[in-house]
Scaffold this active site. Structure first.
Site, PDB file in Angstrom:
ATOM      1  N   GLU A 291       0.809  -1.237   0.000  1.00 33.43           N
ATOM      2  CA  GLU A 291       0.000   0.000   0.000  1.00 33.43           C
ATOM      3  C   GLU A 291       0.835   1.276   0.000  1.00 33.43           C
ATOM      4  OE1 GLU A 291      -1.798  -0.566   3.803  1.00 33.43           O
ATOM      5  OE2 GLU A 291      -3.417  -1.734   3.012  1.00 33.43           O
ATOM      6  N   TYR A 335       5.699  17.481  12.342  1.00 37.82           N
ATOM      7  CA  TYR A 335       6.793  16.495  12.419  1.00 37.82           C
ATOM      8  C   TYR A 335       8.178  17.108  12.231  1.00 37.82           C
ATOM      9  CZ  TYR A 335       2.704  14.106  10.286  1.00 37.82           C
ATOM     10  OH  TYR A 335       1.461  13.677   9.943  1.00 37.82           O
ATOM     11  N   CYS A 362      -1.404  33.151  12.031  1.00 39.44           N
ATOM     12  CA  CYS A 362      -1.112  33.771  13.325  1.00 39.44           C
ATOM     13  C   CYS A 362      -0.653  32.695  14.281  1.00 39.44           C
ATOM     14  CB  CYS A 362      -2.368  34.430  13.861  1.00 39.44           C
ATOM     15  SG  CYS A 362      -2.784  35.855  12.896  1.00 39.44           S
ATOM     16  N   TYR A 391       0.451  14.050   1.491  1.00 42.16           N
ATOM     17  CA  TYR A 391       0.173  14.583   2.834  1.00 42.16           C
ATOM     18  C   TYR A 391       0.334  16.104   2.915  1.00 42.16           C
ATOM     19  CZ  TYR A 391       0.528   9.614   3.777  1.00 42.16           C
ATOM     20  OH  TYR A 391       0.348   8.246   3.730  1.00 42.16           O
TER      21      TYR A 391
HETATM   22  N1  LLP Z   1      -1.443   1.759   4.718  1.00 41.31           N
HETATM   23  C1  LLP Z   1      -1.880   2.166   5.916  1.00 41.31           C
HETATM   24  C2  LLP Z   1      -2.749   1.297   6.697  1.00 41.31           C
HETATM   25  C3  LLP Z   1      -1.518   3.431   6.396  1.00 41.31           C
HETATM   26  O1  LLP Z   1      -1.964   3.825   7.581  1.00 41.31           O
HETATM   27  C4  LLP Z   1      -0.696   4.265   5.609  1.00 41.31           C
HETATM   28  C5  LLP Z   1      -0.303   5.590   6.068  1.00 41.31           C
HETATM   29  C6  LLP Z   1      -0.267   3.799   4.351  1.00 41.31           C
HETATM   30  C7  LLP Z   1      -0.658   2.526   3.934  1.00 41.31           C
HETATM   31  C8  LLP Z   1       0.594   4.615   3.418  1.00 41.31           C
HETATM   32  O2  LLP Z   1       1.835   4.908   3.960  1.00 41.31           O
HETATM   33  P1  LLP Z   1       2.910   5.677   3.049  1.00 41.31           P
HETATM   34  O3  LLP Z   1       3.320   4.733   1.963  1.00 41.31           O
HETATM   35  O4  LLP Z   1       2.260   6.864   2.494  1.00 41.31           O
HETATM   36  O5  LLP Z   1       4.003   5.989   3.977  1.00 41.31           O
HETATM   37  N2  LLP Z   1       0.689  12.341   7.626  1.00 41.31           N
HETATM   38  C9  LLP Z   1       1.957  11.666   7.777  1.00 41.31           C
HETATM   39  C10 LLP Z   1       1.902  10.259   7.252  1.00 41.31           C
HETATM   40  C11 LLP Z   1       0.848   9.422   7.898  1.00 41.31           C
HETATM   41  C12 LLP Z   1       0.746   8.046   7.305  1.00 41.31           C
HETATM   42  C13 LLP Z   1      -0.518   7.374   7.702  1.00 41.31           C
HETATM   43  N3  LLP Z   1      -0.697   6.061   7.175  1.00 41.31           N
HETATM   44  C14 LLP Z   1       3.032  12.473   7.073  1.00 41.31           C
HETATM   45  O6  LLP Z   1       2.717  13.527   6.538  1.00 41.31           O
HETATM   46  O7  LLP Z   1       4.193  12.102   7.096  1.00 41.31           O
END
Ligand code: LLP
Length: 432
Positions: A291, A335, A362, A391
Protein backbone atom coordinates in the site's frame (compact mmCIF):
# COMPACT_ATOMS: atom_id res chain seq x y z
CA UNK A 1 19.97 18.02 -10.27
CA UNK A 2 16.77 18.04 -8.19
CA UNK A 3 15.37 15.45 -5.81
CA UNK A 4 12.50 14.50 -8.18
CA UNK A 5 12.98 13.37 -11.77
CA UNK A 6 10.09 15.47 -13.07
CA UNK A 7 11.90 18.73 -12.20
CA UNK A 8 14.37 20.55 -14.40
CA UNK A 9 15.63 24.03 -15.37
CA UNK A 10 14.79 25.62 -18.74
CA UNK A 11 16.79 28.09 -20.85
CA UNK A 12 15.31 31.03 -18.87
CA UNK A 13 16.83 29.52 -15.70
CA UNK A 14 13.27 28.78 -14.48
CA UNK A 15 12.26 25.66 -12.61
CA UNK A 16 10.07 23.34 -14.70
CA UNK A 17 7.84 20.45 -13.68
CA UNK A 18 6.76 17.94 -16.33
CA UNK A 19 8.25 20.31 -18.88
CA UNK A 20 6.09 23.28 -17.76
CA UNK A 21 7.62 26.57 -16.59
CA UNK A 22 6.68 27.11 -12.94
CA UNK A 23 6.78 30.93 -13.27
CA UNK A 24 4.14 30.63 -16.02
CA UNK A 25 2.07 28.30 -13.85
CA UNK A 26 2.15 30.81 -10.98
CA UNK A 27 1.08 33.61 -13.34
CA UNK A 28 -1.70 31.56 -14.92
CA UNK A 29 -3.23 29.96 -11.82
CA UNK A 30 -2.04 32.19 -8.94
CA UNK A 31 -0.31 31.15 -5.72
CA UNK A 32 -0.16 29.24 -3.47
CA UNK A 33 -0.48 26.43 -5.96
CA UNK A 34 0.02 22.70 -5.73
CA UNK A 35 1.40 21.24 -8.96
CA UNK A 36 1.48 17.50 -9.67
CA UNK A 37 3.17 15.75 -12.59
CA UNK A 38 1.02 13.02 -14.12
CA UNK A 39 3.97 11.34 -15.83
CA UNK A 40 5.75 10.93 -12.51
CA UNK A 41 2.64 9.54 -10.78
CA UNK A 42 2.11 6.97 -13.54
CA UNK A 43 5.79 6.04 -13.56
CA UNK A 44 5.71 5.44 -9.80
CA UNK A 45 2.57 3.28 -10.10
CA UNK A 46 4.17 1.23 -12.89
CA UNK A 47 7.40 0.76 -11.01
CA UNK A 48 5.56 -0.75 -8.03
CA UNK A 49 3.37 -2.88 -10.28
CA UNK A 50 6.33 -4.12 -12.22
CA UNK A 51 8.25 -5.18 -9.13
CA UNK A 52 5.28 -6.89 -7.51
CA UNK A 53 4.65 -8.75 -10.78
CA UNK A 54 8.25 -9.80 -11.16
CA UNK A 55 8.88 -10.83 -7.55
CA UNK A 56 5.52 -12.47 -6.79
CA UNK A 57 4.83 -13.83 -10.28
CA UNK A 58 1.53 -11.97 -10.64
CA UNK A 59 0.27 -13.12 -7.22
CA UNK A 60 0.10 -9.62 -5.80
CA UNK A 61 -1.62 -6.26 -5.93
CA UNK A 62 -0.41 -2.69 -5.44
CA UNK A 63 -3.03 -0.54 -3.72
CA UNK A 64 -2.45 3.20 -3.60
CA UNK A 65 -2.98 4.69 -0.11
CA UNK A 66 -5.29 7.51 -1.08
CA UNK A 67 -4.81 9.36 2.24
CA UNK A 68 -1.56 10.62 0.70
CA UNK A 69 -3.48 12.56 -1.96
CA UNK A 70 -7.11 11.90 -2.75
CA UNK A 71 -9.19 13.57 -5.43
CA UNK A 72 -11.24 12.32 -8.37
CA UNK A 73 -8.49 12.77 -10.96
CA UNK A 74 -5.93 10.94 -8.82
CA UNK A 75 -8.38 8.04 -8.41
CA UNK A 76 -8.95 7.94 -12.19
CA UNK A 77 -5.20 7.79 -12.88
CA UNK A 78 -4.61 5.09 -10.29
CA UNK A 79 -7.56 3.07 -11.65
CA UNK A 80 -6.15 3.33 -15.19
CA UNK A 81 -2.81 2.08 -13.90
CA UNK A 82 -4.55 -1.05 -12.60
CA UNK A 83 -3.87 -0.44 -8.91
CA UNK A 84 -6.16 -1.07 -5.96
CA UNK A 85 -7.05 1.66 -3.49
CA UNK A 86 -6.55 1.96 0.26
CA UNK A 87 -9.39 4.06 1.64
CA UNK A 88 -9.83 5.13 5.23
CA UNK A 89 -13.09 7.04 5.47
CA UNK A 90 -16.47 7.42 3.81
CA UNK A 91 -15.03 10.56 2.20
CA UNK A 92 -12.22 8.66 0.50
CA UNK A 93 -14.65 5.94 -0.61
CA UNK A 94 -17.07 8.55 -1.96
CA UNK A 95 -14.31 10.35 -3.88
CA UNK A 96 -13.20 7.09 -5.47
CA UNK A 97 -16.78 6.01 -6.29
CA UNK A 98 -17.46 9.38 -7.92
CA UNK A 99 -14.32 8.91 -10.02
CA UNK A 100 -15.61 5.51 -11.19
CA UNK A 101 -13.00 3.54 -9.23
CA UNK A 102 -14.00 -0.16 -9.08
CA UNK A 103 -15.25 -0.75 -5.52
CA UNK A 104 -14.04 -4.34 -5.47
CA UNK A 105 -10.44 -3.07 -5.66
CA UNK A 106 -10.87 -0.92 -2.53
CA UNK A 107 -9.47 -1.86 0.89
CA UNK A 108 -11.26 -0.09 3.72
CA UNK A 109 -8.96 0.67 6.67
CA UNK A 110 -9.36 2.63 9.90
CA UNK A 111 -9.21 2.05 13.65
CA UNK A 112 -12.70 3.36 14.38
CA UNK A 113 -14.96 3.04 11.37
CA UNK A 114 -18.36 4.45 12.23
CA UNK A 115 -21.56 2.45 11.65
CA UNK A 116 -22.45 4.94 8.90
CA UNK A 117 -19.12 4.33 7.20
CA UNK A 118 -19.53 0.56 7.43
CA UNK A 119 -23.05 0.83 6.00
CA UNK A 120 -21.70 2.92 3.13
CA UNK A 121 -18.86 0.45 2.47
CA UNK A 122 -21.35 -2.44 2.38
CA UNK A 123 -23.65 -0.53 0.06
CA UNK A 124 -20.86 0.35 -2.39
CA UNK A 125 -19.42 -3.17 -2.36
CA UNK A 126 -15.94 -2.30 -1.13
CA UNK A 127 -13.74 -5.35 -1.86
CA UNK A 128 -12.11 -5.83 1.53
CA UNK A 129 -12.70 -4.44 4.99
CA UNK A 130 -9.59 -4.39 7.14
CA UNK A 131 -10.99 -5.02 10.62
CA UNK A 132 -9.10 -3.30 13.41
CA UNK A 133 -10.65 -4.70 16.60
CA UNK A 134 -13.24 -7.05 18.08
CA UNK A 135 -15.90 -4.38 18.55
CA UNK A 136 -15.72 -3.66 14.84
CA UNK A 137 -15.83 -7.38 14.00
CA UNK A 138 -19.10 -7.77 15.92
CA UNK A 139 -20.61 -4.64 14.43
CA UNK A 140 -19.64 -5.69 10.91
CA UNK A 141 -21.15 -9.16 11.33
CA UNK A 142 -24.41 -7.62 12.56
CA UNK A 143 -24.58 -5.08 9.78
CA UNK A 144 -23.58 -7.53 7.03
CA UNK A 145 -26.21 -9.96 8.31
CA UNK A 146 -28.90 -7.26 8.24
CA UNK A 147 -27.84 -6.29 4.71
CA UNK A 148 -27.82 -9.99 3.69
CA UNK A 149 -24.25 -9.73 2.49
CA UNK A 150 -21.03 -11.61 3.08
CA UNK A 151 -17.93 -9.45 3.44
CA UNK A 152 -14.35 -10.45 2.94
CA UNK A 153 -12.12 -9.17 5.70
CA UNK A 154 -8.48 -8.84 6.67
CA UNK A 155 -7.38 -8.36 10.27
CA UNK A 156 -5.04 -5.51 11.10
CA UNK A 157 -2.20 -6.98 13.14
CA UNK A 158 0.48 -5.24 15.19
CA UNK A 159 3.53 -7.28 14.32
CA UNK A 160 5.53 -5.80 17.23
CA UNK A 161 8.10 -4.29 14.88
CA UNK A 162 9.67 -0.95 15.69
CA UNK A 163 10.28 0.99 12.47
CA UNK A 164 12.85 3.73 12.85
CA UNK A 165 10.78 6.75 11.96
CA UNK A 166 9.03 9.68 13.63
CA UNK A 167 6.93 8.45 16.57
CA UNK A 168 3.78 10.10 15.17
CA UNK A 169 3.92 7.91 12.05
CA UNK A 170 5.12 4.68 13.70
CA UNK A 171 2.40 2.05 13.95
CA UNK A 172 3.80 -1.49 14.19
CA UNK A 173 4.72 -1.59 17.88
CA UNK A 174 2.48 -2.91 20.66
CA UNK A 175 1.77 0.57 22.06
CA UNK A 176 -0.31 1.66 19.07
CA UNK A 177 -3.97 2.53 18.61
CA UNK A 178 -4.04 0.41 15.42
CA UNK A 179 -4.81 -3.27 15.20
CA UNK A 180 -4.73 -6.45 17.22
CA UNK A 181 -1.74 -7.53 19.29
CA UNK A 182 0.00 -10.84 18.71
CA UNK A 183 1.80 -11.04 22.05
CA UNK A 184 -1.33 -10.90 24.17
CA UNK A 185 -3.24 -13.52 22.18
CA UNK A 186 -5.75 -10.89 21.11
CA UNK A 187 -5.11 -11.50 17.39
CA UNK A 188 -5.57 -15.28 17.64
CA UNK A 189 -8.75 -14.75 19.66
CA UNK A 190 -10.10 -12.53 16.88
CA UNK A 191 -9.28 -15.17 14.24
CA UNK A 192 -11.16 -17.80 16.22
CA UNK A 193 -14.16 -15.55 16.67
CA UNK A 194 -14.22 -14.65 12.97
CA UNK A 195 -14.17 -18.33 12.04
CA UNK A 196 -17.54 -18.71 13.81
CA UNK A 197 -19.24 -15.87 11.95
CA UNK A 198 -21.55 -16.34 8.96
CA UNK A 199 -21.48 -13.01 7.18
CA UNK A 200 -17.81 -12.27 7.61
CA UNK A 201 -15.18 -14.25 5.73
CA UNK A 202 -11.63 -13.93 7.01
CA UNK A 203 -9.37 -14.03 3.94
CA UNK A 204 -6.28 -12.16 5.02
CA UNK A 205 -4.04 -10.33 7.43
CA UNK A 206 -2.67 -6.83 7.23
CA UNK A 207 0.11 -4.88 8.87
CA UNK A 208 1.55 -1.42 8.35
CA UNK A 209 4.59 -0.59 10.43
CA UNK A 210 4.86 3.14 9.80
CA UNK A 211 5.67 5.77 7.23
CA UNK A 212 8.78 7.40 5.70
CA UNK A 213 10.90 4.35 6.55
CA UNK A 214 14.36 4.02 5.04
CA UNK A 215 15.52 0.60 6.30
CA UNK A 216 14.50 -2.69 4.69
CA UNK A 217 14.96 -4.80 7.84
CA UNK A 218 11.76 -3.74 9.65
CA UNK A 219 9.76 -4.70 6.53
CA UNK A 220 11.51 -8.08 6.32
CA UNK A 221 10.94 -8.64 10.02
CA UNK A 222 7.24 -7.75 9.76
CA UNK A 223 6.75 -10.14 6.80
CA UNK A 224 8.37 -12.95 8.77
CA UNK A 225 6.26 -12.31 11.86
CA UNK A 226 3.07 -12.22 9.79
CA UNK A 227 3.88 -15.48 7.99
CA UNK A 228 4.65 -17.19 11.28
CA UNK A 229 1.23 -16.11 12.49
CA UNK A 230 -0.39 -17.46 9.30
CA UNK A 231 1.27 -20.81 9.99
CA UNK A 232 0.14 -20.69 13.61
CA UNK A 233 -3.44 -20.00 12.50
CA UNK A 234 -3.30 -22.98 10.14
CA UNK A 235 -2.03 -25.19 12.92
CA UNK A 236 -4.49 -24.07 15.59
CA UNK A 237 -7.64 -23.62 13.51
CA UNK A 238 -7.02 -25.29 10.15
CA UNK A 239 -7.84 -21.99 8.43
CA UNK A 240 -5.84 -20.97 5.35
CA UNK A 241 -5.02 -17.26 5.18
CA UNK A 242 -4.95 -16.43 1.47
CA UNK A 243 -3.95 -12.77 1.49
CA UNK A 244 -1.16 -10.88 3.21
CA UNK A 245 -1.15 -7.09 3.06
CA UNK A 246 2.23 -5.71 4.10
CA UNK A 247 1.20 -2.04 4.11
CA UNK A 248 3.08 0.99 2.82
CA UNK A 249 5.64 3.28 4.38
CA UNK A 250 8.47 3.47 1.84
CA UNK A 251 10.55 6.60 2.48
CA UNK A 252 11.10 9.26 -0.18
CA UNK A 253 13.77 11.89 -0.77
CA UNK A 254 12.69 15.25 0.68
CA UNK A 255 16.22 16.64 0.94
CA UNK A 256 19.39 15.45 -0.82
CA UNK A 257 20.65 13.80 2.40
CA UNK A 258 17.69 11.39 2.46
CA UNK A 259 18.66 8.01 1.09
CA UNK A 260 15.55 6.01 0.22
CA UNK A 261 15.81 2.31 -0.48
CA UNK A 262 15.44 1.59 -4.19
CA UNK A 263 11.89 0.21 -4.09
CA UNK A 264 12.77 -2.63 -6.40
CA UNK A 265 15.49 -3.77 -4.02
CA UNK A 266 12.99 -3.63 -1.17
CA UNK A 267 10.55 -5.82 -3.11
CA UNK A 268 13.25 -8.30 -3.96
CA UNK A 269 14.45 -8.71 -0.38
CA UNK A 270 10.99 -8.91 1.15
CA UNK A 271 9.86 -11.40 -1.51
CA UNK A 272 12.84 -13.61 -0.58
CA UNK A 273 11.76 -13.52 3.07
CA UNK A 274 8.20 -14.40 2.02
CA UNK A 275 9.32 -17.32 -0.15
CA UNK A 276 11.77 -18.71 2.41
CA UNK A 277 9.35 -18.38 5.32
CA UNK A 278 6.57 -20.12 3.39
CA UNK A 279 8.87 -22.99 2.49
CA UNK A 280 10.15 -23.30 6.03
CA UNK A 281 6.67 -23.20 7.53
CA UNK A 282 5.14 -25.48 4.91
CA UNK A 283 2.42 -23.02 3.94
CA UNK A 284 1.30 -21.87 0.53
CA UNK A 285 2.51 -18.39 -0.45
CA UNK A 286 -0.33 -15.93 0.13
CA UNK A 287 -1.40 -13.28 -2.36
CA UNK A 288 0.68 -10.21 -1.43
CA UNK A 289 -0.68 -6.68 -1.22
CA UNK A 290 1.34 -3.50 -0.67
CA UNK A 291 0.00 0.00 0.00
CA UNK A 292 2.38 2.77 -1.06
CA UNK A 293 1.01 6.30 -0.65
CA UNK A 294 3.80 8.83 -0.20
CA UNK A 295 6.16 7.09 -2.64
CA UNK A 296 3.57 7.37 -5.44
CA UNK A 297 2.27 10.91 -4.90
CA UNK A 298 5.04 12.67 -2.93
CA UNK A 299 7.84 13.07 -5.47
CA UNK A 300 5.32 14.05 -8.17
CA UNK A 301 4.26 17.28 -6.45
CA UNK A 302 5.59 20.72 -5.62
CA UNK A 303 4.00 23.81 -4.06
CA UNK A 304 4.51 27.27 -5.52
CA UNK A 305 4.31 30.36 -3.31
CA UNK A 306 4.91 34.06 -3.73
CA UNK A 307 7.34 35.74 -1.34
CA UNK A 308 5.91 38.70 0.57
CA UNK A 309 8.06 40.32 3.22
CA UNK A 310 11.61 39.37 4.13
CA UNK A 311 12.76 40.07 7.71
CA UNK A 312 16.44 39.89 8.36
CA UNK A 313 17.13 39.75 12.11
CA UNK A 314 20.91 40.29 12.37
CA UNK A 315 22.77 37.38 13.97
CA UNK A 316 19.48 35.51 14.45
CA UNK A 317 17.81 34.48 11.18
CA UNK A 318 16.12 35.69 8.02
CA UNK A 319 12.39 35.07 7.83
CA UNK A 320 11.02 34.84 4.30
CA UNK A 321 7.23 35.05 4.45
CA UNK A 322 5.10 33.35 1.80
CA UNK A 323 1.42 33.52 0.88
CA UNK A 324 0.71 30.02 2.25
CA UNK A 325 2.00 28.02 5.20
CA UNK A 326 0.75 25.44 7.69
CA UNK A 327 -2.74 25.57 6.17
CA UNK A 328 -1.46 23.99 2.94
CA UNK A 329 1.52 22.16 4.48
CA UNK A 330 1.28 21.38 8.22
CA UNK A 331 4.16 18.86 8.13
CA UNK A 332 6.85 21.07 9.66
CA UNK A 333 4.50 22.07 12.46
CA UNK A 334 3.59 18.43 13.10
CA UNK A 335 6.79 16.50 12.42
CA UNK A 336 9.57 19.09 11.95
CA UNK A 337 9.77 17.80 8.38
CA UNK A 338 12.54 18.94 6.09
CA UNK A 339 11.98 20.27 2.59
CA UNK A 340 14.03 21.56 -0.30
CA UNK A 341 13.39 25.10 -1.50
CA UNK A 342 14.05 26.49 -4.99
CA UNK A 343 13.70 30.09 -6.18
CA UNK A 344 11.72 29.33 -9.34
CA UNK A 345 13.19 32.17 -11.43
CA UNK A 346 16.82 31.43 -10.49
CA UNK A 347 16.57 27.66 -10.30
CA UNK A 348 19.95 26.87 -11.80
CA UNK A 349 21.92 29.29 -9.61
CA UNK A 350 24.09 28.22 -6.72
CA UNK A 351 22.54 28.26 -3.24
CA UNK A 352 24.07 31.17 -1.38
CA UNK A 353 21.59 31.89 1.40
CA UNK A 354 20.10 30.18 4.42
CA UNK A 355 16.58 31.30 5.30
CA UNK A 356 13.56 30.31 7.37
CA UNK A 357 10.42 29.96 5.30
CA UNK A 358 7.46 31.32 7.27
CA UNK A 359 3.77 30.97 6.57
CA UNK A 360 1.11 33.66 6.97
CA UNK A 361 -0.86 32.18 9.88
CA UNK A 362 -1.11 33.77 13.33
CA UNK A 363 1.09 31.11 14.84
CA UNK A 364 4.85 31.21 15.49
CA UNK A 365 5.20 27.53 14.65
CA UNK A 366 3.79 28.19 11.18
CA UNK A 367 6.97 27.48 9.24
CA UNK A 368 7.70 25.31 6.20
CA UNK A 369 11.33 24.93 7.18
CA UNK A 370 14.16 26.39 9.23
CA UNK A 371 17.62 27.15 7.87
CA UNK A 372 16.79 26.14 4.31
CA UNK A 373 19.56 26.73 1.83
CA UNK A 374 18.45 28.60 -1.25
CA UNK A 375 19.40 30.73 -4.25
CA UNK A 376 19.34 34.49 -3.78
CA UNK A 377 15.81 35.36 -2.74
CA UNK A 378 13.88 38.65 -3.08
CA UNK A 379 10.44 39.98 -2.23
CA UNK A 380 7.99 39.11 -5.01
CA UNK A 381 9.88 35.95 -6.05
CA UNK A 382 8.06 32.71 -6.79
CA UNK A 383 9.49 29.89 -4.72
CA UNK A 384 8.90 26.16 -4.97
CA UNK A 385 8.87 23.71 -2.07
CA UNK A 386 9.64 20.25 -3.46
CA UNK A 387 8.18 16.79 -2.90
CA UNK A 388 4.87 18.05 -1.52
CA UNK A 389 2.63 15.68 -3.52
CA UNK A 390 1.74 13.55 -0.48
CA UNK A 391 0.17 14.58 2.83
CA UNK A 392 0.01 18.26 1.88
CA UNK A 393 -3.28 18.86 0.04
CA UNK A 394 -4.74 15.91 1.95
CA UNK A 395 -3.81 17.48 5.31
CA UNK A 396 -4.64 21.07 4.41
CA UNK A 397 -6.99 23.10 6.60
CA UNK A 398 -8.90 26.37 6.61
CA UNK A 399 -7.19 27.68 9.76
CA UNK A 400 -7.44 31.47 9.91
CA UNK A 401 -10.15 31.01 7.26
CA UNK A 402 -7.55 30.66 4.55
CA UNK A 403 -8.94 28.99 1.40
CA UNK A 404 -7.19 25.83 0.18
CA UNK A 405 -5.02 26.34 -2.93
CA UNK A 406 -5.85 24.87 -6.34
CA UNK A 407 -4.16 21.72 -7.62
CA UNK A 408 -2.87 21.76 -11.19
CA UNK A 409 -1.81 18.61 -13.06
CA UNK A 410 0.91 18.91 -15.67
CA UNK A 411 1.59 16.41 -18.40
CA UNK A 412 3.98 16.58 -21.36
CA UNK A 413 4.29 20.35 -21.29
CA UNK A 414 0.55 21.10 -20.75
CA UNK A 415 -1.34 21.98 -17.55
CA UNK A 416 -4.91 21.63 -16.31
CA UNK A 417 -6.76 22.33 -13.06
CA UNK A 418 -7.77 19.17 -11.21
CA UNK A 419 -8.97 20.81 -7.97
CA UNK A 420 -10.27 24.38 -8.01
CA UNK A 421 -8.97 26.98 -5.60
CA UNK A 422 -11.39 27.50 -2.72
CA UNK A 423 -13.20 30.82 -2.78
CA UNK A 424 -14.29 33.03 0.10
CA UNK A 425 -17.88 31.82 -0.48
CA UNK A 426 -16.65 28.22 -0.10
CA UNK A 427 -15.45 29.15 3.37
CA UNK A 428 -18.92 30.11 4.58
CA UNK A 429 -20.82 27.52 2.55
CA UNK A 430 -21.90 25.59 5.64
CA UNK A 431 -22.25 28.55 7.99
CA UNK A 432 -25.80 29.28 9.15
N1 LLP B 1 -1.44 1.76 4.72
C1 LLP B 1 -1.88 2.17 5.92
C2 LLP B 1 -2.75 1.30 6.70
C3 LLP B 1 -1.52 3.43 6.40
O1 LLP B 1 -1.96 3.82 7.58
C4 LLP B 1 -0.70 4.26 5.61
C5 LLP B 1 -0.30 5.59 6.07
C6 LLP B 1 -0.27 3.80 4.35
C7 LLP B 1 -0.66 2.53 3.93
C8 LLP B 1 0.59 4.61 3.42
O2 LLP B 1 1.84 4.91 3.96
P1 LLP B 1 2.91 5.68 3.05
O3 LLP B 1 3.32 4.73 1.96
O4 LLP B 1 2.26 6.86 2.49
O5 LLP B 1 4.00 5.99 3.98
N2 LLP B 1 0.69 12.34 7.63
C9 LLP B 1 1.96 11.67 7.78
C10 LLP B 1 1.90 10.26 7.25
C11 LLP B 1 0.85 9.42 7.90
C12 LLP B 1 0.75 8.05 7.30
C13 LLP B 1 -0.52 7.37 7.70
N3 LLP B 1 -0.70 6.06 7.17
C14 LLP B 1 3.03 12.47 7.07
O6 LLP B 1 2.72 13.53 6.54
O7 LLP B 1 4.19 12.10 7.10
Amino acid sequence: MFISECLSVNDKNHLTIGGVDTIELAEKYGTPLYVMDEGQIRKNCRMFRHSIDSYYGGKGLVTYASKAFSCKEMCRIVAEEGLGLDVVSAGEIYTAVQAGFPADRMFFHGNNKTPQEIAYALETGVGRIVVDNLTELELLEKMACAAEKTVKILFRIKPGVDAHTHSFVRTGQIDSKFGLALETGEAMEAVKQAAKLKNVELVGLHCHIGSQIFDIEPFEHAAEVMLNFIAQIKEETGLTIQELDLGGGFGIKYVPENDPVPYDGYMERVSEVVKKSCQKLGIEQPFIIIEPGRSIAGPAGITLYKVGSIKNIPNVRTYVAIDGGMTDNPRYALYQSEYELVVAGRAGDARTQSITLAGKCCESGDLIGKDMSTQEIQEGDIVAVLATGAYNYSMASNYNRIPRPAVVMVKDGASRIIIKRESLEDLIRNDI
